[in-house]
Write a protein that holds these residues in place. Structure first.
Motif, PDB file in Angstrom:
ATOM      1  N   TYR A 116       9.731   5.420 -52.401  1.00  0.00           N
ATOM      2  CA  TYR A 116      10.340   5.500 -51.075  1.00  0.00           C
ATOM      3  C   TYR A 116      10.109   6.900 -50.502  1.00  0.00           C
ATOM      4  CZ  TYR A 116      12.943   1.453 -52.857  1.00  0.00           C
ATOM      5  OH  TYR A 116      13.279   0.248 -53.391  1.00  0.00           O
ATOM      6  N   GLU A 135       8.135   5.754 -44.528  1.00  0.00           N
ATOM      7  CA  GLU A 135       8.338   5.937 -43.094  1.00  0.00           C
ATOM      8  C   GLU A 135       7.142   6.701 -42.522  1.00  0.00           C
ATOM      9  OE1 GLU A 135      11.499   8.040 -39.968  1.00  0.00           O
ATOM     10  OE2 GLU A 135      11.979   7.878 -42.098  1.00  0.00           O
ATOM     11  N   ASN A 179      11.302   8.850 -46.712  1.00  0.00           N
ATOM     12  CA  ASN A 179      11.808   8.753 -45.344  1.00  0.00           C
ATOM     13  C   ASN A 179      12.552  10.031 -44.970  1.00  0.00           C
ATOM     14  OD1 ASN A 179      14.192   8.484 -46.800  1.00  0.00           O
ATOM     15  ND2 ASN A 179      14.294   6.271 -46.499  1.00  0.00           N
ATOM     16  N   LYS A 180      12.900  10.114 -43.705  1.00  0.00           N
ATOM     17  CA  LYS A 180      13.656  11.253 -43.186  1.00  0.00           C
ATOM     18  C   LYS A 180      15.126  10.870 -43.118  1.00  0.00           C
ATOM     19  CE  LYS A 180      13.671  14.585 -39.358  1.00  0.00           C
ATOM     20  NZ  LYS A 180      15.117  14.519 -39.085  1.00  0.00           N
ATOM     21  N   LEU A 183       5.502   9.286 -40.788  1.00  0.00           N
ATOM     22  CA  LEU A 183       5.764  10.598 -40.188  1.00  0.00           C
ATOM     23  C   LEU A 183       4.466  11.402 -40.217  1.00  0.00           C
ATOM     24  CD1 LEU A 183       9.063  11.436 -42.121  1.00  0.00           C
ATOM     25  CD2 LEU A 183       8.900  10.498 -39.810  1.00  0.00           C
ATOM     26  N   ASN A 195      -0.615  11.383 -41.346  1.00  0.00           N
ATOM     27  CA  ASN A 195       0.381  10.307 -41.309  1.00  0.00           C
ATOM     28  C   ASN A 195       0.777   9.955 -42.738  1.00  0.00           C
ATOM     29  OD1 ASN A 195       1.245   7.349 -41.372  1.00  0.00           O
ATOM     30  ND2 ASN A 195       1.239   7.770 -39.184  1.00  0.00           N
ATOM     31  N   ASP A 231       7.648   1.884 -49.698  1.00  0.00           N
ATOM     32  CA  ASP A 231       8.445   1.830 -48.476  1.00  0.00           C
ATOM     33  C   ASP A 231       8.373   3.224 -47.852  1.00  0.00           C
ATOM     34  OD1 ASP A 231      10.177   1.464 -46.434  1.00  0.00           O
ATOM     35  OD2 ASP A 231      11.935   0.963 -47.646  1.00  0.00           O
ATOM     36  N   LYS A 247       2.424   7.470 -44.037  1.00  0.00           N
ATOM     37  CA  LYS A 247       2.252   6.075 -44.477  1.00  0.00           C
ATOM     38  C   LYS A 247       0.816   5.823 -44.927  1.00  0.00           C
ATOM     39  CE  LYS A 247       3.314   1.327 -43.032  1.00  0.00           C
ATOM     40  NZ  LYS A 247       4.371   1.144 -44.026  1.00  0.00           N
TER      41      LYS A 247
END
Length: 583
Positions: free
Chosen positions: A517, A477, A519-520, A479, A447, A475, A449
């Protein structure tokens, strides 16, 4: 450096008489007809045996329960269940049995509308606290605190505030933690609990590197006093603060007490904390051989602690308890719906009509069930092998990390020492991956995060800052990525953060910060590391091993690494990942 906290169990009244007087009291209590006094005496005696790690505690907690059951005294039953649970948790280490008893006690309280469930919720909070599940611990401590306020239980309010403060501090909610701990000092009851508040306030300031603010509280927390039960455990925080301040005044008696504490207690978690503090102390005075010996002891204790993780056990018991409550409600509802018995008769008729069809399907279902069992057995065997593989890989990386640590201590050249330290950081990022794969049910994925939070915290705690530490924000996400993806991404993130810490700030101020940061975005993953430091002009020069490593890893991910920077306006590093495996 990782810190641990003082959190409070529910202590009962302690009887301090000698054995002859105990026997006389026991005989007098056995003959009394006052059930409250009889139950309280046996509970107090059980608690005293718990403190002595003596299994006689179960004899007296069970007697308290039997007396309560026979006399229809629900409060006594609930207290006895909690006392037995405390024995299994504190002395026997059987968290499965302890949790089951706690939930039995709560069920008794709910069935009889008793306020005592606030105490048992606190005990559950402690259990989640010790397994580092802060979310669940916060939930149960909050329930306990709210119930304690409803019945004006000042002692339980004080304990809940202390424990809520320690958890918020562990989550870096420093202002809220300080407010909760100071609020606990304002509650005028059980003054001996203030020793634990002093220890946690001192540790709170240590986490913020306010070592001079921490010293007065830590000196109070380590006073040798009959009511200061944790004075020796709190020595580790005082040692850490003095090491940070390079304050050697009065250290010899403190170190002597710390060593005596290690020899006199069998509590694995507390011993591991004390052992690491002693290792850091000897390292600070240049006795590297002794420091390494204590560090090796710490690593052995750490492995033992990890193997005893019991989060899953507590989760399963909590689910079992909730399921049983639901089942009881359904059974009660069925009794009230006896008027609809006719529907059951109709159901029997329909079932008879379908019996023929079910018979024809039976053979196929049995065959499928056998095939499923074979597949599950095969998967379980492969999972065990994969888990063992991750364990061995993690241990191998740990050995490499220890060797690099030893090498760094013997190297005089500053640049060589920095290079070895950077290599140790890179190895630690891979250790963290295999450690997470070994400790979790998910054996092939990580994971993002959880991993990035732990990795970034590790990097910042391993760097020394001249003044205050740099503020950082995450920050991320959540995944789940496979190991082939997460490993190079973790190494690149390590290099970007280390480069920023080394080059972005000439002098760290309260405004210095780093934002991270991940994220996808549409069909690709995006990692950004942004600082508000010096910035630079032109292209990044390919002159260091770290830059070369990031470029090589980027090719593996089919990724592009770009920098956007302006003088005195900071730098943004952006990694666009096009090749990845999302689970």
């Amino acid at each position: 450096m990782k810190f641990f906290w003082i959190f409070l169990f529910i202590p009962f009244l302690s009887i301090s008489q000698n054995n002859d007087l105990k026997d006389q009291l026991r005989d007098a209590i056995e003959s009394t007809s006052n059930i409250e006094k009889k139950v309280q005496f046996h509970v107090d005696l059980a608690w005293e045996y718990i403190m002595e790690e003596n299994d006689s505690a179960l004899i007296y907690s069970n007697k308290a329960y039997d007396f309560s059951k026979l006399s229809n005294y629900p409060l006594g039953q609930a207290i006895a269940k909690e006392t037995s649970g405390l024995y299994y948790e504190i002395v026997d280490g059987n968290y499965d049995r302890a949790s089951s008893l706690y939930f039995d006690g709560i069920a008794i309280c709910e069935e009889n509308n008793l306020d005592y469930d606030s105490s048992i919720y606190h005990s559950l909070g402690v259990m989640f606290h010790t397994s580092d599940n802060y979310e669940k611990a916060l939930e149960y401590y909050t329930i306990s605190y709210d119930k304690a306020k409803e019945v004006d239980d000042l002692e339980l309010q004080k304990k809940c505030l202390i424990n809520l403060g320690t958890i918020n501090s562990s989550l870096n909610n420093f202002l809220e933690a300080e407010e909760l701990l100071l609020k606990s000092l304002d509650i005028n009851t059980r003054e001996e609990l203030n020793f634990d508040t002093y220890a946690n306030l001192g540790n709170l300031y240590i986490r913020q590197e306010k070592f001079r603010d921490a010293l007065p509280f830590l000196e109070k927390a380590t006073i040798q006093h009959p009511d200061n039960y944790n004075s020796e455990e709190n020595l580790t925080y005082l040692i850490n603060a003095k090491i940070a301040l390079k304050d050697t005044l009065g250290m010899q008696p403190i170190i002597k007490r710390a060593k005596a504490s290690l020899e006199s207690t069998t509590a694995l978690r507390n011993n591991s904390i004390m052992t690491m503090s002693l290792s850091n102390y000897y390292r600070s005075i240049g006795d590297f051989e002794t420091a390494l010996s204590y560090r090796d002891d710490y690593l052995k204790m750490y492995e033992s602690i990890k193997e005893k993780q019991r989060d899953q056990t507590v989760y399963e018991l909590e689910t079992k308890y909730q399921t049983e409550k639901t089942k009881e409600a359904l059974e009660k509802k069925e009794k009230e719906e006896q008027l609809y018995i006719t529907l059951l008769v109709i159901g029997v008729i329909i079932a008879s009509a379908l019996a023929f069809l079910l018979y024809n399907n039976r053979k196929k279902k049995l065959q499928l069930a056998r095939q499923k069992q074979l597949l599950e057995a095969t998967i379980d065997e492969k999972n065990v092998l994969l888990k063992e593989t991750h364990h061995r890989v993690k241990n191998s990386f740990q050995i490499v990390s220890s060797l690099l640590y030893l090498q760094s201590e013997s190297v005089e050249d500053k640049e060589a020492k920095i290079a070895i330290k950077e290599a140790e950081n890179r190895v630690r990022s891979m250790v963290l991956i295999h450690q997470k794969l070994y400790n979790k049910d998910e054996l092939v994925g990580i994971n993002t995060k959880d991993y990035f939070n732990d990795l970034v915290r590790d990097i910042f705690e391993s760097h020394q800052f001249k003044s205050e530490p740099i503020t950082y924000n995450l920050d991320i996400e959540p995944l789940v990525l496979d190991i082939e993806t997460i490993t190079p991404v973790g190494l690149i993130l390590n290099e970007l953060i280390v480069n920023t810490l080394k080059h972005a700030f000439d002098e760290v101020t309260s405004k210095s910060k780093i934002d991270i940061y991940f994220n996808k975005v549409e069909d690709h993953l995006e990692l950004k590391v942004i600082d508000n430091g010096n910035g630079f002009e032109g292209e990044v020069k390919n002159t260091s091993f770290g830059i070369t490593l990031m470029k090589a890893l980027s090719k593996k991910l089919n990724a592009s690494l770009n920098y956007m920077s302006k003088i005195n306006e900071g730098t943004e590093a952006q990694l666009i990942i096009k090749k990845y495996n999302l689970l």
